[in-house]
Design a protein around this motif. Structure first.
Motif, PDB file in Angstrom:
ATOM      1  N   ARG A  21       3.820   1.451  -3.158  1.00 25.32           N
ATOM      2  CA  ARG A  21       2.808   0.408  -3.398  1.00 25.32           C
ATOM      3  C   ARG A  21       2.861  -0.085  -4.842  1.00 25.32           C
ATOM      4  O   ARG A  21       2.806  -1.296  -5.107  1.00 25.32           O
ATOM      5  N   GLY A  58      -0.675  -2.986   1.614  1.00 22.70           N
ATOM      6  CA  GLY A  58      -2.130  -2.877   1.628  1.00 22.70           C
ATOM      7  C   GLY A  58      -2.574  -1.668   2.435  1.00 22.70           C
ATOM      8  O   GLY A  58      -2.003  -1.346   3.480  1.00 22.70           O
ATOM      9  N   SER A  59      -3.565  -0.967   1.951  1.00 29.22           N
ATOM     10  CA  SER A  59      -4.148   0.190   2.654  1.00 29.22           C
ATOM     11  C   SER A  59      -3.124   1.286   2.957  1.00 29.22           C
ATOM     12  O   SER A  59      -3.166   1.910   4.031  1.00 29.22           O
ATOM     13  N   HIS A  62      -3.670   5.793   0.594  1.00 29.51           N
ATOM     14  CA  HIS A  62      -4.297   7.016   1.093  1.00 29.51           C
ATOM     15  C   HIS A  62      -3.492   7.684   2.202  1.00 29.51           C
ATOM     16  O   HIS A  62      -3.870   8.744   2.696  1.00 29.51           O
ATOM     17  N   ARG A  63      -2.371   7.086   2.578  1.00 36.82           N
ATOM     18  CA  ARG A  63      -1.595   7.606   3.703  1.00 36.82           C
ATOM     19  C   ARG A  63      -0.504   8.562   3.237  1.00 36.82           C
ATOM     20  O   ARG A  63       0.182   8.325   2.243  1.00 36.82           O
TER      21      ARG A  63
END
Length: 322
Positions: A21, A58-59, A62-63
């Motif tokens: 990211r 995006g998002s 946290h993965r």
């Protein structure tokens, strides 16, 4: 430089996605195009490459794991495979590459660097066994995962007044075992670098129960031996009947803890800056709370390995039953 690529290789680790990211966001901020190379070096040779936009990352901070997937490649260890990788990068106009992975991934990155592809490496492995950095992406999360599991197992161990042998990952490096053993107060910790002797373990277990302890935890790094082997030894040399838990791949998964998210973001951003500055053949890390930059050759050198003080403390703590 107009176009860069990013790939993840080898074993996955929490923290890889935050790094991806950061690479994408930093590059786009500076007007660069970013291409994701899927399934590591194997995907590179096959041309499994896709342009990444902001929406693609995006998002994902946290993965766990890696959105680019990962693979190990014997083919890329050959001259033919490496040359194929260079050709594919040139065909796609990729002028710089960020490689996130462990020792094997770094060696592949170094070969690309030597063949004229500007390359920067980020330490992505839960084993914490990369020289030139105090911490690798995923290590902190893995230790927390093991700690939480051991805390739960200890509840059962206490209820049934038993010894539990817990096998954790670490073929050549015992950092996961050492750190999680200290964090959970394990009675015995066995690691490749500085392991206790099995007879000493029996003596400590016996002395503990004689003092009134109701349970004991033994943590074993897989590089020292299997949990079953240690449990068998305990059963054959004492009156105890230990139980075994092999944590396995659960240690690789899970949402990255705050430190791994921040580390991935910090190193990923800096990697793009270095490529833009025309710097190549470097491995990034974190030492004394600052970004460290080392040549790949330094990272591969045995002389660059410093014994983690936690490893020494882990042995001392079990000897003194801290």
């Amino acid at each position: 430089m107009k176009r860069i690529g990013v790939l993840t290789s080898g074993g996955d680790s929490p923290g890889m996605n935050p790094a991806i990211r950061a690479v994408v966001k930093k590059a786009i901020y500076h007007g660069l195009e970013v291409y994701g190379i899927y399934r590591g070096y194997e995907g590179l040779m096959e041309g499994d490459i896709k342009k990444l936009e902001l929406k693609d990352v995006g998002s994902i901070i946290h993965r766990g794991g890696t959105i680019l997937y990962s693979a190990r490649s014997e083919r890329f260890k050959t001259e033919e495979g490496q040359q194929k990788g260079v050709e594919v990068l040139k065909e796609h106009g990729i002028e710089g590459l960020v490689v996130i992975g462990g020792d094997g991934s770094y060696r592949g990155a170094n070969q690309l660097h030597k063949k004229g592809i500007p390359t920067i490496g980020l330490p992505g492995t839960i084993d914490n066994d990369i020289n030139g950095t105090e911490y690798t992406l995923g290590f902190s999360t893995a230790v927390n995962t093991v700690m939480e599991a051991v805390d739960k197992i200890r509840d059962t161990a206490t209820s049934h007044e038993r010894i539990f042998v817990i096998e954790v990952m670490g073929r050549d490096a015992g950092d996961i075992a050492a750190w999680s053993g200290l964090a959970t107060g394990a009675e015995s910790i066995f690691i490749p670098e500085n392991s206790s002797e099995k007879p000493e373990m029996i003596n400590r277990l016996t002395a503990g129960f004689q003092r009134g302890k109701k349970h004991s935890i033994v943590i074993v790094a897989e590089g020292v031996g299997s949990g079953e082997e240690f449990a068998k030894y305990i059963a054959e040399n004492s009156n105890y009947e230990p139980r075994v838990t092999v944590l396995g791949y659960v240690q690789r998964g899970g949402s990255p803890v705050a430190y791994d998210r921040i580390l991935g973001t910090t190193l990923g951003s800096r990697a793009v800056e270095l490529l833009m500055e025309g710097i190549s053949g470097k491995a990034l890390g974190m030492e004394k709370s600052e970004i460290s930059i080392h040549d790949f050759d330094y990272v591969f050198s045995p002389e660059s390995k410093v014994t983690d003080p936690i490893v020494k403390l882990a042995k001392l703590s079990t000897e003194l039953s801290i």
